[in-house]
Design an enzyme around this catalytic site. Structure first.
Site, PDB file in Angstrom:
ATOM      1  N   THR A  80       0.801  -1.226   0.000  1.00  0.00           N
ATOM      2  CA  THR A  80       0.000   0.000   0.000  1.00  0.00           C
ATOM      3  C   THR A  80       0.839   1.285   0.000  1.00  0.00           C
ATOM      4  OG1 THR A  80      -0.188  -0.191   2.403  1.00  0.00           O
ATOM      5  CG2 THR A  80      -2.014  -1.050   1.098  1.00  0.00           C
ATOM      6  N   TYR A 143       1.196   1.941  -8.341  1.00  0.00           N
ATOM      7  CA  TYR A 143       0.326   1.231  -7.388  1.00  0.00           C
ATOM      8  C   TYR A 143      -1.003   0.880  -8.044  1.00  0.00           C
ATOM      9  CZ  TYR A 143      -3.055   0.980  -3.475  1.00  0.00           C
ATOM     10  OH  TYR A 143      -4.077   0.618  -2.621  1.00  0.00           O
TER      11      TYR A 143
HETATM   12  N1  LIG Z   1      -5.608   2.674   3.032  1.00  0.00           N
HETATM   13  C1  LIG Z   1      -6.321   3.224   2.055  1.00  0.00           C
HETATM   14  O1  LIG Z   1      -6.570   4.437   2.051  1.00  0.00           O
HETATM   15  C2  LIG Z   1      -6.859   2.371   0.933  1.00  0.00           C
HETATM   16  C3  LIG Z   1      -7.546   3.010  -0.106  1.00  0.00           C
HETATM   17  C4  LIG Z   1      -8.054   2.212  -1.147  1.00  0.00           C
HETATM   18  C5  LIG Z   1      -7.873   0.841  -1.123  1.00  0.00           C
HETATM   19  N2  LIG Z   1      -7.185   0.261  -0.105  1.00  0.00           N
HETATM   20  C6  LIG Z   1      -7.011  -1.182  -0.136  1.00  0.00           C
HETATM   21  O2  LIG Z   1      -7.513  -1.717   1.074  1.00  0.00           O
HETATM   22  C7  LIG Z   1      -6.815  -2.912   1.398  1.00  0.00           C
HETATM   23  C8  LIG Z   1      -6.350  -2.858   2.838  1.00  0.00           C
HETATM   24  O3  LIG Z   1      -5.464  -1.757   2.988  1.00  0.00           O
HETATM   25  P1  LIG Z   1      -5.005  -1.251   4.428  1.00  0.00           P
HETATM   26  O4  LIG Z   1      -5.311   0.180   4.518  1.00  0.00           O
HETATM   27  O5  LIG Z   1      -5.496  -2.173   5.490  1.00  0.00           O
HETATM   28  O6  LIG Z   1      -3.412  -1.404   4.257  1.00  0.00           O
HETATM   29  P2  LIG Z   1      -2.307  -1.846   5.304  1.00  0.00           P
HETATM   30  O7  LIG Z   1      -2.636  -1.374   6.659  1.00  0.00           O
HETATM   31  O8  LIG Z   1      -1.016  -1.428   4.666  1.00  0.00           O
HETATM   32  O9  LIG Z   1      -2.415  -3.424   5.325  1.00  0.00           O
HETATM   33  C9  LIG Z   1      -1.929  -4.215   4.290  1.00  0.00           C
HETATM   34  C10 LIG Z   1      -1.455  -5.501   4.893  1.00  0.00           C
HETATM   35  O10 LIG Z   1      -0.949  -6.319   3.835  1.00  0.00           O
HETATM   36  C11 LIG Z   1       0.107  -7.052   4.369  1.00  0.00           C
HETATM   37  N3  LIG Z   1       1.017  -7.526   3.345  1.00  0.00           N
HETATM   38  C12 LIG Z   1       1.942  -6.828   2.656  1.00  0.00           C
HETATM   39  N4  LIG Z   1       2.642  -7.661   1.863  1.00  0.00           N
HETATM   40  C13 LIG Z   1       2.138  -8.912   2.069  1.00  0.00           C
HETATM   41  C14 LIG Z   1       2.458 -10.179   1.572  1.00  0.00           C
HETATM   42  N5  LIG Z   1       3.462 -10.375   0.690  1.00  0.00           N
HETATM   43  N6  LIG Z   1       1.755 -11.241   2.004  1.00  0.00           N
HETATM   44  C15 LIG Z   1       0.752 -11.083   2.902  1.00  0.00           C
HETATM   45  N7  LIG Z   1       0.426  -9.903   3.430  1.00  0.00           N
HETATM   46  C16 LIG Z   1       1.106  -8.811   3.013  1.00  0.00           C
HETATM   47  C17 LIG Z   1       0.820  -6.087   5.292  1.00  0.00           C
HETATM   48  O11 LIG Z   1       1.530  -6.794   6.252  1.00  0.00           O
HETATM   49  P3  LIG Z   1       3.005  -6.298   6.702  1.00  0.00           P
HETATM   50  O12 LIG Z   1       2.839  -4.908   7.144  1.00  0.00           O
HETATM   51  O13 LIG Z   1       3.346  -7.278   7.735  1.00  0.00           O
HETATM   52  O14 LIG Z   1       3.865  -6.385   5.471  1.00  0.00           O
HETATM   53  C18 LIG Z   1      -0.320  -5.317   5.904  1.00  0.00           C
HETATM   54  O15 LIG Z   1      -0.683  -5.856   7.146  1.00  0.00           O
HETATM   55  C19 LIG Z   1      -5.700  -3.032   0.351  1.00  0.00           C
HETATM   56  O16 LIG Z   1      -6.134  -3.890  -0.685  1.00  0.00           O
HETATM   57  C20 LIG Z   1      -5.575  -1.634  -0.204  1.00  0.00           C
HETATM   58  O17 LIG Z   1      -5.068  -1.638  -1.532  1.00  0.00           O
HETATM   59  C21 LIG Z   1      -6.680   0.998   0.933  1.00  0.00           C
END
Ligand SMILES: NC(=O)c1ccc[n+]([C@@H]2O[C@H](COP(=O)([O-])OP(=O)(O)OC[C@H]3O[C@@H](n4cnc5c(N)ncnc54)[C@H](OP(=O)(O)O)[C@@H]3O)[C@@H](O)[C@H]2O)c1
Length: 306
Positions: A80, A143
């Site tokens: 992300t 991204y």
């Molecule tokens: N945050 C936003 O504003 C936003 C907006 C639109 C869409 N989204 C989408 O929403 C979803 C959740 O995002 P979020 O905000 O919860 O992001 P986040 O807090 O960054 O969580 C993403 C998680 O993915 C894990 N991850 C990374 N690489 C990985 C791998 N190789 N295998 C397994 N797990 C892995 C990370 O674990 P580690 O930290 O341990 O690596 C982290 O816990 C994502 O699909 C993102 O694209 C988010």
């Protein structure tokens, strides 16, 4: 029959709220303490490792079914770091495209529905009305390109895979805009926030409840549209969001000054307009997420943020 969830990325911002939403959902679940919600960290389940993914889905599917539960995978894992992805494309692609592809293959093999979370960044961001799921994509950032590739892989691999696009997510766990604003409010008298990017703030717990509702729906055999949008209702700019955060915290919103995207160049371009239409979500019979402003009040009241 109750649900069992496997949540890759289970220690991320959204992943932890999916666990919370699942454990509070009445009817659909036993308690998470019964082991029906498995939310591994990236260290426990690395999506870029196809054999680890295959093993995890196989064990999850058989354990859930043996215990009398319907298994569903909710993929909350992603790379992300939007700016870093511009120069770390291969890693971002591995996590956001290859990994979801492995998940979809394993889910197909074990007949497990897959919900895959995606983003407004798949759109070019030059729209003037809320994007429908069927609108043409055209990511402007690395991204966004990796996330679009992930969507395409899950949808083409497994016909019981659904893509849920969201945007501007904040919640209790992890770094996010609400926490940044609260920190800056303590450090500075005034701050400048871009006022020419429009979107819809989304409390991750609201989104998580929506994902659990969708998991229950598809596990019962329903077949809603395969690409859905789920964000907080309504729209604002980052400046408008920041002012609302200040107001919610009892601070003077006028301390937040509007500026333009050009004032703060970033490595990855941001969409100017990324409002996502929730019509397909509602048409599927799913509960619309509440208005973003109401959600912010609730999140602050629940001490979920800042
Ligand atoms: N945050 C936003 O504003 C936003 C907006 C639109 C869409 N989204 C989408 O929403 C979803 C959740 O995002 P979020 O905000 O919860 O992001 P986040 O807090 O960054 O969580 C993403 C998680 O993915 C894990 N991850 C990374 N690489 C990985 C791998 N190789 N295998 C397994 N797990 C892995 C990370 O674990 P580690 O930290 O341990 O690596 C982290 O816990 C994502 O699909 C993102 O694209 C988010």
């Amino acid at each position: 029959m109750a649900l069992a969830l496997l949540v890759p990325g289970g220690r991320g911002q959204l992943g932890q709220d999916v666990v919370a939403a699942a454990s509070s959902a009445s009817g659909a679940f036993g308690t998470s303490g019964d082991g029906l919600v498995h939310a591994p960290s990236s260290a426990e389940l690395d999506l870029t490792d196809p054999s680890a993914v295959a093993d995890a889905v196989a064990v999850f599917a058989s354990t859930a079914r043996d215990a009398g539960f319907r298994p569903v995978v909710v993929n909350a894992a992603a790379y992300t770091a939007v700016d870093a992805a511009e120069t770390d494309f291969d890693r971002a692609f591995a996590v956001n495209a290859s990994g979801p592809g492995y998940l979809a293959t394993s889910c197909r093999e074990h007949n497990v529905p897959l919900l895959h979370v995606s983003t407004d960044y798949v759109f070019p961001g030059d729209g003037t009305r809320p994007y429908e799921p069927s609108d043409e994509t055209g990511p402007r950032s690395a991204y966004g390109r990796t996330k679009l590739a992930g969507e395409e892989r899950v949808l083409s691999t497994w016909d019981r895979a659904w893509v849920v696009r969201t945007a501007w997510v904040y919640g209790e766990h992890g770094a996010n805009f609400v926490k940044t604003m609260a920190r800056l409010a303590a450090d500075r008298e005034t701050l400048s926030v871009v006022d020419d990017q429009v979107g819809s703030p989304t409390w991750s717990l609201d989104l998580a409840h929506g994902l659990v509702e969708l998991a229950a729906l598809v596990s019962s055999g329903a077949t809603p549209s395969r690409v859905l949008h789920a964000t907080g209702d309504g729209e604002t700019t980052w400046c408008g969001f920041a002012r609302a955060i200040f107001a919610e915290l009892g601070l003077d919103p006028e301390r937040v000054r509007p500026c333009t995207t050009a004032d703060f160049p970033r490595p990855a371009p941001r969409p100017a307009y990324s409002v996502l239409s929730g019509k397909a979500w509602a048409d599927a019979g799913l509960t619309p997420l509440r208005h973003w402003r109401e959600a912010l009040t609730a999140a602050v009241a629940a001490h979920a943020v800042p």
